[in-house]
Scaffold this active site. Structure first.
Site, PDB file in Angstrom:
ATOM      1  N   CYS A  43      38.394  97.820  33.885  1.00 15.55           N
ATOM      2  CA  CYS A  43      39.529  97.111  33.304  1.00 15.55           C
ATOM      3  C   CYS A  43      40.608  98.130  32.930  1.00 15.55           C
ATOM      4  O   CYS A  43      40.297  99.273  32.627  1.00 15.55           O
ATOM      5  CB  CYS A  43      39.191  96.307  32.065  1.00 15.55           C
ATOM      6  N   ARG A  60      40.540 100.365  38.370  1.00 16.78           N
ATOM      7  CA  ARG A  60      39.578 100.209  37.275  1.00 16.78           C
ATOM      8  C   ARG A  60      39.068  98.781  37.162  1.00 16.78           C
ATOM      9  O   ARG A  60      38.190  98.496  36.350  1.00 16.78           O
ATOM     10  CB  ARG A  60      40.251 100.581  35.968  1.00 16.78           C
ATOM     11  N   TRP A  94      38.029  93.429  35.134  1.00 21.92           N
ATOM     12  CA  TRP A  94      36.758  93.442  35.860  1.00 21.92           C
ATOM     13  C   TRP A  94      35.832  92.594  35.004  1.00 21.92           C
ATOM     14  O   TRP A  94      35.461  93.000  33.898  1.00 21.92           O
ATOM     15  CB  TRP A  94      36.260  94.873  35.978  1.00 21.92           C
ATOM     16  N   ASN A 125      39.416  96.014  26.649  1.00 18.08           N
ATOM     17  CA  ASN A 125      38.351  96.557  27.506  1.00 18.08           C
ATOM     18  C   ASN A 125      37.124  96.731  26.630  1.00 18.08           C
ATOM     19  O   ASN A 125      37.253  97.140  25.475  1.00 18.08           O
ATOM     20  CB  ASN A 125      38.722  97.940  28.051  1.00 18.08           C
ATOM     21  N   GLY A 126      35.949  96.477  27.198  1.00 16.21           N
ATOM     22  CA  GLY A 126      34.724  96.644  26.413  1.00 16.21           C
ATOM     23  C   GLY A 126      34.012  95.312  26.280  1.00 16.21           C
ATOM     24  O   GLY A 126      34.340  94.338  26.974  1.00 16.21           O
ATOM     25  N   GLU A 163      22.855 110.414  47.988  1.00 20.20           N
ATOM     26  CA  GLU A 163      24.299 110.234  47.896  1.00 20.20           C
ATOM     27  C   GLU A 163      24.845 109.586  49.180  1.00 20.20           C
ATOM     28  O   GLU A 163      25.736 108.740  49.123  1.00 20.20           O
ATOM     29  CB  GLU A 163      24.982 111.590  47.625  1.00 20.20           C
ATOM     30  N   LYS A 194      26.898 106.081  49.161  1.00 19.59           N
ATOM     31  CA  LYS A 194      28.247 105.917  49.692  1.00 19.59           C
ATOM     32  C   LYS A 194      28.284 104.762  50.683  1.00 19.59           C
ATOM     33  O   LYS A 194      29.175 103.937  50.647  1.00 19.59           O
ATOM     34  CB  LYS A 194      28.752 107.181  50.405  1.00 19.59           C
ATOM     35  N   GLU A 221      27.797 101.241  48.929  1.00 25.09           N
ATOM     36  CA  GLU A 221      28.824 100.758  48.003  1.00 25.09           C
ATOM     37  C   GLU A 221      30.139 100.412  48.688  1.00 25.09           C
ATOM     38  O   GLU A 221      30.852  99.538  48.222  1.00 25.09           O
ATOM     39  CB  GLU A 221      29.044 101.713  46.827  1.00 25.09           C
ATOM     40  N   HIS A 227       4.158 107.326  53.037  1.00 22.86           N
ATOM     41  CA  HIS A 227       3.470 106.669  51.919  1.00 22.86           C
ATOM     42  C   HIS A 227       4.012 105.262  51.681  1.00 22.86           C
ATOM     43  O   HIS A 227       3.849 104.719  50.592  1.00 22.86           O
ATOM     44  CB  HIS A 227       3.591 107.525  50.664  1.00 22.86           C
ATOM     45  N   LYS A 246      35.994 101.544  38.994  1.00 19.29           N
ATOM     46  CA  LYS A 246      35.949 102.962  38.652  1.00 19.29           C
ATOM     47  C   LYS A 246      35.754 103.074  37.152  1.00 19.29           C
ATOM     48  O   LYS A 246      36.366 102.317  36.404  1.00 19.29           O
ATOM     49  CB  LYS A 246      37.300 103.583  39.046  1.00 19.29           C
TER      50      LYS A 246
END
Ligand code: F6R
Length: 606
Positions: free
Chosen positions: A2, A27, A72, A98-99, A481, A485, A488, A504, A601
């Site tokens: 946000c 964001r 968001w 935000n929060g 990683e 990538k 996402e 295994h 983000k």
């Protein structure tokens, strides 16, 4: 997560708010809104992107005080009504937030019992109603905000305006960032400096528990119990140009391509050729103190955690001090044992990730010594730590982390060199690592030149529903990683496993529909890795090998060959082609590369 922006001054607020929101869209991007005070509150908010909001704001939307938000969703689906700003029933108070307000349901029931009628499902609307009630009983808006916040449990960064006081905005922070931007007879606030740098580079960060009143001619800050605090403005290094796509189609490609330069910046001035050591002045540790640590514990979230796994490996290899990495989001909840002879290292690009910040605070509360490896100067995690290393990678705008990942791994190589050289790493090995570090920017450049080859591979492999990534020891965090990538940004399912673990369990998944990206550096484990490739091929699996040599066609049908560095530093280079692979897979599948679905983000909520 946000974005908040606020303006008070002689200009019209709306264009400044919209421009700021555009900068903050990375964001959060499911809905956006602004409110401007001018003989009452004028509000526009829409589900969708900031561009949709800009189209909905009329040309005559005048007023020199306003707040805006890009969302968001946490409480309530993305929709016009759930978008911020939120107003009280009398349309006097407007709030962006935000929060997460944890006791929102409880507060909402109490307010409803007292006659409040809610328009949205959000926790934020509770704040608008609370402040609107408090403002009638207090002399100032700041008092009303303080009073309202006293009944709130949770995290917030908020900006509040009052239609009856069109000369001021009140902002407050608890767990979610607020930065004040100081202008010439105008004031700004935002959740991120990205929204401010076009107008000012002089900023002040609020601490948790602080509030501020901004008027065109100045600001003052104070605590929840009304004690005035004093703040020193900081000058931000980054300017508006750092936030442009610079002619690239996507921020992600720009940020991948910047890595020769960003890695060079992380290294600049930090290699000492006299003793073959690292200069890390910000650590605030004497050699004596450094030697006294018997263990290093690294925490971070997501890709930051994977770069921490590379870091742990580097520290153990170069200094023989035991090191390991753990997700900060798990660490903070398991009542961690905090030891006086363990050095804790927190990693964060944004410096605002809530789980990492909370883990650092828990460590500090228990007396732990914490270093930060952080990109954003002056961010909450950077301020909370006892010392650390700034990445100097420049702002990372695309949601998926790339250049911050490599710079973090490079910062760890410097930290490991430092640790190694105060322990038993020989000058010759110190020199070998220093020389290897210096070669990285050119070698990254060489990998980037393979863009077309990697794009063709991405188009070939992106048609599969699922992919496996494997690596052994140094290669395993690289595989993790790489899978991260890919999933996402392209939404192709990807799993990462240690190559040694395939037999295994996950080998059962291997077949023609499940190709494997295998990280196969030329190190002491090469033969073991090649055996694994044989096992995959024997089950009909396709293999794309990422390593230092062209494989036998029987073992891998495709390959990306990267330049060889020192074995300890190779993971840094092996990551770069996987970034390009994910990028081109996402493009081939028509994904919104910079703003992948459901993600944002800087995760400033739990
Ligand atoms: C993945 C990604 C995230 C972040 C994580 C931590 O590409 O970007 O996994 O790495 O959310 O973010 P910071 O580093 O800002 O703490």
């Amino acid at each position: 997560m946000c974005g908040i922006v606020a303006y008070v001054g002689p200009k019209d607020a709306a264009p400044i708010l919209l421009e700021g929101l555009q900068r903050l869209e990375y964001r959060g991007y499911d809905s956006a809104g602004i409110v401007v005070a001018n003989k009452g509150l004028k509000l526009r908010k829409v589900k969708g992107r900031v561009a949709d909001l800009a189209a909905a704001v009329p040309a005559r939307f005048k007023g020199g005080l306003g707040i805006g938000h890009t969302r968001w969703a946490t409480h309530g689906v993305p929709s016009d009504v759930n978008a911020h700003p939120h107003l009280d029933g009398e349309e006097r108070i407007a709030v962006v937030h935000n929060g997460i307000i944890e006791n929102a349901d409880d507060l909402r029931h109490r307010l409803e019992a007292d006659g409040a009628v809610f328009a949205s499902e959000t926790d934020t609307e509770v704040l608008a109603h609370l402040i609107a009630r408090a403002v009638k009983e207090t002399d100032t808006l700041e008092e009303a905000v303080r009073k309202a916040l006293k009944s709130v449990v949770g995290t917030y960064g908020i900006a509040v305006i009052d239609a009856e006081r069109p000369d001021q905005v009140v902002v407050a922070r608890n767990g979610s960032p607020i930065v004040i931007g100081l202008g010439e007879k105008e004031m700004f606030a935002a959740s991120d400096v990205a929204a401010l740098v076009r107008y000012t580079r002089q900023v002040v960060h609020l601490e948790d528990g602080e509030l501020a009143v901004l008027k065109a001619d100045g600001f003052h800050t104070f605590t929840m119990d009304a004690r005035v605090t004093s703040k020193e403005p900081l000058t931000v290094d980054w300017d508006a140009g750092h936030y442009d796509t610079g002619g690239y189609e996507h921020y992600l490609l720009k940020e991948i391509s910047e890595q020769p330069e960003t890695v060079a910046r992380t290294l600049r001035g930090r290699i000492d050729d006299r003793f073959h050591v690292a200069h890390l002045g910000g650590l605030n540790l004497t050699p004596h103190e450094t030697r006294a640590f018997r263990r290093v514990k690294i925490i971070g979230c997501g890709s930051a955690y994977y770069s921490g796994q590379i870091g742990a490996q580097l520290i153990e290899e170069l200094s023989r001090v035991p090191a390991d990495a753990e997700p900060a989001s798990e660490f903070r909840y398991r009542n961690p044992v905090v030891e006086h002879d363990t050095l804790y290292v927190a990693i964060s690009q944004s410096g605002e990730t809530y789980d990492t910040l909370a883990a650092v605070q828990e460590l500090k509360r228990k007396g732990g010594r914490v270093l930060g490896i952080v990109n954003t100067v002056g961010s909450a995690i950077a301020r909370e730590c006892d010392g650390g290393i700034y990445l100097h990678a420049g702002p990372e705008v695309s949601v998926a982390s790339t250049k911050a990942f490599t710079s973090t791994a490079v910062a760890f190589a410097l930290l490991a060199l430092h640790f190694g050289r105060v322990h038993d790493l020989s000058p010759a090995d110190g020199r070998r690592i220093c020389e290897g570090l210096r070669r990285l920017p050119d070698q990254i450049e060489q990998i980037l030149k393979q863009d077309e080859h990697i794009a063709a591979l991405a188009r070939k492999y992106a048609t599969n529903p699922s992919m496996m990534f494997v690596g052994r020891v140094r290669g395993y965090p690289v595989a993790r990683e790489g899978a991260q990538k890919l999933k996402e940004i392209s939404y192709v399912h990807a799993e990462a496993y240690p190559a040694s673990e395939l037999k295994h369990g996950p080998l059962a998944l291997i077949g023609p529909e499940m190709p494997t990206v295998a990280i196969v550096p030329d190190d002491e484990l090469l033969d073991k890795n090649l055996t694994t490739l044989g096992e995959i091929r024997a089950r009909g699996g396709q293999v794309l090998m990422v390593g230092h040599r062209t494989p036998d066609a029987k073992l891998a049908e495709d390959a990306i060959v990267v330049p060889k560095n020192e074995i300890e530093l190779d993971p840094i280079l092996l990551t770069i082609p996987l970034q390009l692979l994910a990028y081109h897979a996402a493009v081939a599948l028509g994904r919104d590369v910079d703003k992948p679905r459901n993600l944002a983000k800087s995760v400033t909520v739990e």
